[in-house]
Design an enzyme around this catalytic site. Sequence first.
Site, PDB file in Angstrom:
ATOM      1  N   HIS A   1     -15.670 -15.062  -6.401  1.00 56.79           N
ATOM      2  CA  HIS A   1     -16.514 -15.521  -7.506  1.00 56.79           C
ATOM      3  C   HIS A   1     -17.931 -15.903  -7.045  1.00 56.79           C
ATOM      4  CE1 HIS A   1     -15.175 -19.679  -6.249  1.00 56.79           C
ATOM      5  NE2 HIS A   1     -16.414 -19.958  -6.600  1.00 56.79           N
TER       6      HIS A   1
ATOM      7  N   ASP B   1      -8.935 -14.655  -5.053  1.00 58.69           N
ATOM      8  CA  ASP B   1     -10.368 -14.951  -5.193  1.00 58.69           C
ATOM      9  C   ASP B   1     -11.095 -14.837  -3.856  1.00 58.69           C
ATOM     10  OD1 ASP B   1     -12.756 -15.658  -6.409  1.00 58.69           O
ATOM     11  OD2 ASP B   1     -12.415 -17.800  -6.189  1.00 58.69           O
TER      12      ASP B   1
ATOM     13  N   SER C   1     -17.629 -23.359  -2.159  1.00 55.73           N
ATOM     14  CA  SER C   1     -16.727 -22.216  -2.327  1.00 55.73           C
ATOM     15  C   SER C   1     -16.957 -21.168  -1.239  1.00 55.73           C
ATOM     16  CB  SER C   1     -16.937 -21.577  -3.704  1.00 55.73           C
ATOM     17  OG  SER C   1     -16.566 -22.470  -4.725  1.00 55.73           O
TER      18      SER C   1
END
Length: 328
Positions: free
Chosen positions: A171, A201, A280
């Site tokens: 993402h 992800d 992230s």
Amino acid sequence: MRRPAMYSRSPRTPIESDDGASGQAAADPVAPQPAAARQRWQPGRRSFALLSLALCAALAAGGAAWWQRGNTRQLTQKDIDAAVLRTLQTNALPSPAAKAADIVRPSVVRVVGYGSEKATPEAKTQKRGRNMAKGKSPEAPADDGPPGQVERGVGTGVVIVDKGVILTNLHVVAGSETIKVTFADGLEAPAVITGVQPENDLAVLQAQKIPDDLIPAVMRSTADLRPGDQVAAVGFPFGIGPSVSAGVVSGLKRSFRSPEGKQELGNLIQFDAAANPGNSGGPLVNMDGEVLGIVTAILNPTQQRTFIGIGFAVPIENAASAAGSPPF
């Protein structure tokens, strides 16, 4: 210790001759003496002298050793404990998290995706956070990036192969028209996506240019990981960093559903080290600086995207398999 040369101070006594020449020589010290008249060491005298010197040296060495044994006090456990305590009181030792961060930091990269600006609530929140981190107005327009593109998202990555193979979250880079990575030494390079694992992800990047001394991170199996184990997260929250936060493993084999409800992730590591947008894709490491997982998400009951103490990471076993090289 180097000793100066030693010379004998014993005077030489001429040998008596039958014609009394020795008396004349003694009376006249300047007069040269025949070679035959000079005194010579005899073998017996030389052996006796050498033996005497050796005996004196042995006695001196033995005396020194005896004196040293007699004057050296045996160290006790109390002495050792006191020395250790004194060292701890006078020297500031780095924390385990600081040591772990120092080990993994050369392998951590800043990942930025560029493209047309998004209008989603999450994109707007991240943009405001990045602007505030740079000292700008929260709603200030982006003024960096390639021509015609804006900074759409900032995340983190970790180098796992010294050829420039980088793990990050999907993402972070999904939909980006251009991807740029910044290495620990400041080198900036474009990167391309070479593999994805949407169910976890994850994305694999290949940097187009790498430092000469690039250091890949060490990966560690999570098979023996337990709740309560200390961990640290290293990344670029809102583009600030590299930043370090520390905590513990809160749980294992957790599940997480994205706020939009589009995706559910399983077999996650739950941790309480502070993480925010920008963390992230960064590494979650143990106190030896070994990568246990890739930080993926934080739990939020609202749209504010602030950390409330629950973060999730994909175990490194899954992450490494995304790169086509399961390490365990």
